[in-house]
Structures are given as structure tokens and as C-alpha cells.
Design a protein around this motif. Sequence first.
Motif, mmCIF file in Angstrom:
data_model
loop_
_atom_site.group_PDB
_atom_site.id
_atom_site.type_symbol
_atom_site.label_atom_id
_atom_site.label_comp_id
_atom_site.label_asym_id
_atom_site.label_seq_id
_atom_site.Cartn_x
_atom_site.Cartn_y
_atom_site.Cartn_z
ATOM 1 N N GLU A 292 32.595 102.282 60.730
ATOM 2 C CA GLU A 292 31.217 101.868 61.009
ATOM 3 C C GLU A 292 31.094 100.343 61.034
ATOM 4 N N GLN A 293 31.814 99.675 60.140
ATOM 5 C CA GLN A 293 31.787 98.206 60.121
ATOM 6 C C GLN A 293 32.412 97.640 61.393
ATOM 7 N N GLN B 256 32.619 99.139 64.330
ATOM 8 C CA GLN B 256 31.697 99.395 65.442
ATOM 9 C C GLN B 256 30.517 98.427 65.430
ATOM 10 N N HIS B 257 29.998 98.140 64.250
ATOM 11 C CA HIS B 257 28.892 97.198 64.143
ATOM 12 C C HIS B 257 29.300 95.815 64.662
ATOM 13 N N MET B 258 30.474 95.337 64.247
ATOM 14 C CA MET B 258 30.919 94.004 64.669
ATOM 15 C C MET B 258 31.271 93.960 66.158
ATOM 16 N N ARG C 249 29.610 95.679 68.367
ATOM 17 C CA ARG C 249 28.272 95.576 68.975
ATOM 18 C C ARG C 249 27.721 94.151 68.878
ATOM 19 N N VAL C 250 27.994 93.466 67.764
ATOM 20 C CA VAL C 250 27.541 92.083 67.597
ATOM 21 C C VAL C 250 28.219 91.173 68.621
#
Length: 162
Positions: free
Chosen positions: A119-120, A122-124, A126-127
Motif C-alpha cells: 500500500e505504501q 502504491q501510494h508513492m 501515485r504521488v
Amino acid sequence: MRVLGIDPGLRNMGWGVIEVDGSRLRHVANGVIHSETGELGVRLAALYRGLCAVIAAHSPDTAAVEQTFVNKDAVGTLKLGQARGIALLAPAEAGLSIGEYAPNAVKKTVVGVGHAAKEQVQHMVRVQLPGVQFEGPDAADALAIAICHSRHMQGRNVKVVA
């Protein structure tokens, strides 16, 4: 410069293409190549054809593949290694240089921590690639691999001329 990231898998091979302009990154495309259950040779051929089609469609300048980690199941590890062979063969036959990165190196480059959760990561991703929509978790991993490769190439001051 276009970078193709590949997350090898026998059932699902994730891929992601980004464009690099200096320190700026832009999402081009991502997806997952699926192989059905059945004879291993047929499955590997499907992955190879799918990856060759991705390369033909998106004309990357370089590629990056995640290294295989060894798990408890030796048969599963061997099959994953064969899928990884396809992930190396297709870009090599297209004349692309290929970077290889351990999963922890990808996480450290993209997130800053070598043992980050999916999840981390994927979040980064997206950033760093605003507006990106993942075709699946394997595609998200492939984009992280492409980002990792682009950052390592920038660190080495590598220029790719198309």
C-alpha cells in the motif's frame, strides 16, 4: 526517455511504462499480461508474445525487471524464475538495456524504506505519477520498478539516445 518496468509472474506479469524528462516522470501506460493454467511452455509463450506486444506498442528505450526472491516452495520459485527469463528475453531481443533490482531496492527507492508495504509503494507511485490508474497490483509494482530504474539511471547520469 521511456522506461519499461516489468514485475515477473507466471500467472500475472505486470508492466508499466513511464516517460522521464530530467527529474520529471510521466505515466504512459500500465497493464497485466495473464497466462492461463495449463502447460508451462504455452503459458511462457503467451507471456512472451504479450510482452513483445507491449514493447512494440510503447517503444521503450530501456527496461527494468524485478529480481526473484527465493521462497519455501522450490517448484514455485523455479516457475517464477522461468517467467523472469521471459521478462529478460523480450526486452533483450528488442535491443533494450535492462536493469535488475531486488524488491527491497525498489521499495527503498520509491518509498524510502526497504521493507515498505504494498500500500505504501502504491501510494508513492501515485504521488510520483499523478492521476495514474493501476490495471492491478502487479502493474503498480511494475511502475515502481520503472521509477526505481529511472532514479538509478539519473544517479549514474546515464543518457539514453533514441
